[in-house]
Structures are given as C-alpha cells and as structure tokens.
Design a protein around this motif. Structure first.
Motif, PDB file in Angstrom:
ATOM      1  N   ARG A 146       0.829  -1.217   0.000  1.00 25.28           N
ATOM      2  CA  ARG A 146       0.000   0.000   0.000  1.00 25.28           C
ATOM      3  C   ARG A 146       0.863   1.268   0.000  1.00 25.28           C
ATOM      4  O   ARG A 146       0.589   2.231   0.688  1.00 25.28           O
ATOM      5  N   ASN A 147       1.915   1.208  -0.803  1.00 27.49           N
ATOM      6  CA  ASN A 147       2.834   2.341  -0.979  1.00 27.49           C
ATOM      7  C   ASN A 147       3.452   2.814   0.327  1.00 27.49           C
ATOM      8  O   ASN A 147       3.652   4.013   0.549  1.00 27.49           O
ATOM      9  N   ALA A 148       3.765   1.851   1.199  1.00 29.65           N
ATOM     10  CA  ALA A 148       4.465   2.165   2.440  1.00 29.65           C
ATOM     11  C   ALA A 148       5.874   2.643   2.121  1.00 29.65           C
ATOM     12  O   ALA A 148       6.483   2.235   1.133  1.00 29.65           O
ATOM     13  N   PHE A 149       6.398   3.517   2.979  1.00 31.22           N
ATOM     14  CA  PHE A 149       7.736   4.072   2.796  1.00 31.22           C
ATOM     15  C   PHE A 149       8.791   3.222   3.497  1.00 31.22           C
ATOM     16  O   PHE A 149       8.691   2.956   4.694  1.00 31.22           O
ATOM     17  N   THR A 150       9.800   2.808   2.742  1.00 32.28           N
ATOM     18  CA  THR A 150      11.024   2.296   3.341  1.00 32.28           C
ATOM     19  C   THR A 150      11.927   3.501   3.608  1.00 32.28           C
ATOM     20  O   THR A 150      11.679   4.602   3.097  1.00 32.28           O
ATOM     21  N   HIS A 151      12.985   3.302   4.382  1.00 35.56           N
ATOM     22  CA  HIS A 151      13.894   4.420   4.652  1.00 35.56           C
ATOM     23  C   HIS A 151      14.542   4.952   3.365  1.00 35.56           C
ATOM     24  O   HIS A 151      14.596   6.187   3.170  1.00 35.56           O
ATOM     25  N   PRO A 152      15.019   4.081   2.461  1.00 30.72           N
ATOM     26  CA  PRO A 152      15.577   4.605   1.203  1.00 30.72           C
ATOM     27  C   PRO A 152      14.561   5.409   0.395  1.00 30.72           C
ATOM     28  O   PRO A 152      14.926   6.399  -0.246  1.00 30.72           O
TER      29      PRO A 152
END
Length: 253
Positions: A23-29
């Motif tokens: 669901r378009n979650a953000f990773t740190h990069p």
C-alpha cells in the motif's frame, strides 16, 4: 520494487510513491529519495508545480513500513530522518497531494505538508499513532489544527479513526473531491492552472500565507505591501497587464 519515480508534464513534476504490494508504504531509502527529488525540483526553475501521488488507486501511502521501523526504531521519531515528509510545506514551489485511497501515518503527514489536497472518492486519512503507542508527529499536532477545526484534529489524533474523503472535503481539508481513479488527472489540471500564472506571484502568495501563520496579521500585512511593491516592477507585471489589455494569454518568464 519500492521507489519514488518522477515524470515531467511540461512544467509540472509528478512524483509517484511506488510500493503497491505494501500500500505504498515508505522504506527508509524511499524517504531519502523523496527528499532528494523534492529538493531537486525546488532548485529547477522549469518546475512550477509538484504533484505527489501513490501508485495504483488503493493507496496514496499507508505510512512507514512497520517491519522496517521495528528493525530501526530511531527512524520513527528522528526529525532529520523524517524531514522529507515535511519538505513540501517549506518549498517555494507549490505542491499538490493527489490522494488515491489510504493516506495513513507518514502518508497523512505528507498530505498535511502539501499546499493542496485533491482527493479521490476512496481517499481516507488516519493518524494511527495512539493505537500503536507512537505520538502523532510531523505536523499532525503542530500543523493539522490550522487546516481543520481543532476539535476534529484532536478527535482524529486520539481515536485513530479514519476521515473519509467526503468529510475531508466538507471541512476544507480537501480542496477537490473527484471520482475514484481521477485524483491525478484533477491534480494535473489544477497544477497546470497554477503553472500558467506568474511564478513570482504564486511563490509570494505561499510565503505570505506562511508569514500570516507564523508571525501574525501585522507581519503578513507588511509582507503584502513590501512584496507587492517589489513584484510590480518585475517583467511579469508588465506582461500580465499588457496581455489582459490585448486580450491574449500572458507569457510569463
């Protein structure tokens, strides 16, 4: 593959949050890449408006990838590591969040930080911090109450309930409410209308409103007269008035 992709539509930059499987979650990069792309856009005179959206139609962004947060707990509340989500509010370039589906947690923060929100009918906002033991940060306490009634902001932040698109539009959080699947197109139409106007005036309006918010009415009034005096001597003012008298579209620098 998770990433932030970009495309240029004349003078409108579209940034897309790409991580549909989560669901378009953000990773740190991804967070760092968002920051890099926003700063690059701010430095590019050819970019007159920025649209941020999520890949697909089910999510703008569901926030941070919680598994990643558990592994790197300091990422959750470090202001520098989360600075990219707040960048849109500090840029002189106007920003539009094209919200399709879920905008939760960091996705909600990003939507709050943008100047405008165009919401599809399936858009939904939530600040789940109280439900997972994390304080709602990044403007959810400091900025959200300036965009919606304080009582509603308080309600959202301590119940963690979802605010659906129709409520967001009714209380003024959403600038446009469109059919599901149409948020990006409607945002592009709005962005093109902004981009066709004097960029000096557009940027000054944003700066003036920020002056009002942070310094009060008297400071904003001084800004109007000082900045207005400066801009009336610029080429855009001559071109705009001549174009009006000649009944033609202006060609701003």
């Amino acid at each position: 593959m998770s990433s932030i992709t970009s495309s240029l539509d004349n003078s409108v930059l579209v940034l897309t949050i790409e991580n549909e499987a989560k669901r378009n979650a953000f990773t740190h990069p991804m967070t760092l890449e968002l920051g890099r792309r926003l700063l690059a856009a701010e430095a590019d005179a050819n970019v007159r408006c920025i649209v941020i959206t999520g890949a697909g139609d089910s999510a703008f962004s569901s926030g941070h990838d919680l598994r990643g947060m558990l592994a790197d707990r300091e990422h959750a509340s470090d202001p520098l590591l989360n600075a990219p989500f707040l960048l849109p509010a500090t840029l002189t370039t106007p920003t539009i969040a094209a919200v399709n589906g879920y905008a939760f947690a960091a996705g909600f923060i990003l939507a709050i930080s943008c100047d405008f929100r165009v919401c599809a009918a399936n858009a939904s906002f939530s600040a789940p911090g109280a439900r997972i033991g994390l304080l709602p940060i990044g403007g959810q306490i400091s900025r959200l109450p300036s965009l919606i009634p304080r009582g509603i902001a308080h309600d959202l932040l301590i119940t963690g309930r979802e605010m659906k698109a129709d409520e967001a539009f009714r209380i003024g959080f959403a600038n446009r409410l469109v059919s599901t699947g149409s948020a990006l197109q409607a945002s592009l139409e709005m962005a093109r209308a902004i981009a066709n106007n004097s960029s000096g005036v557009v940027r000054a309006v944003k700066a003036g409103l920020e002056t009002l918010s942070t310094q009060g009415t008297n400071a904003a009034a001084r800004f109007e007269w000082d900045k207005g005096r400066e801009l009336q001597s610029k080429p855009d003012a001559d071109e705009g008035m001549r174009a009006f008298l000649e009944k033609r579209p202006p060609k701003f620098l």
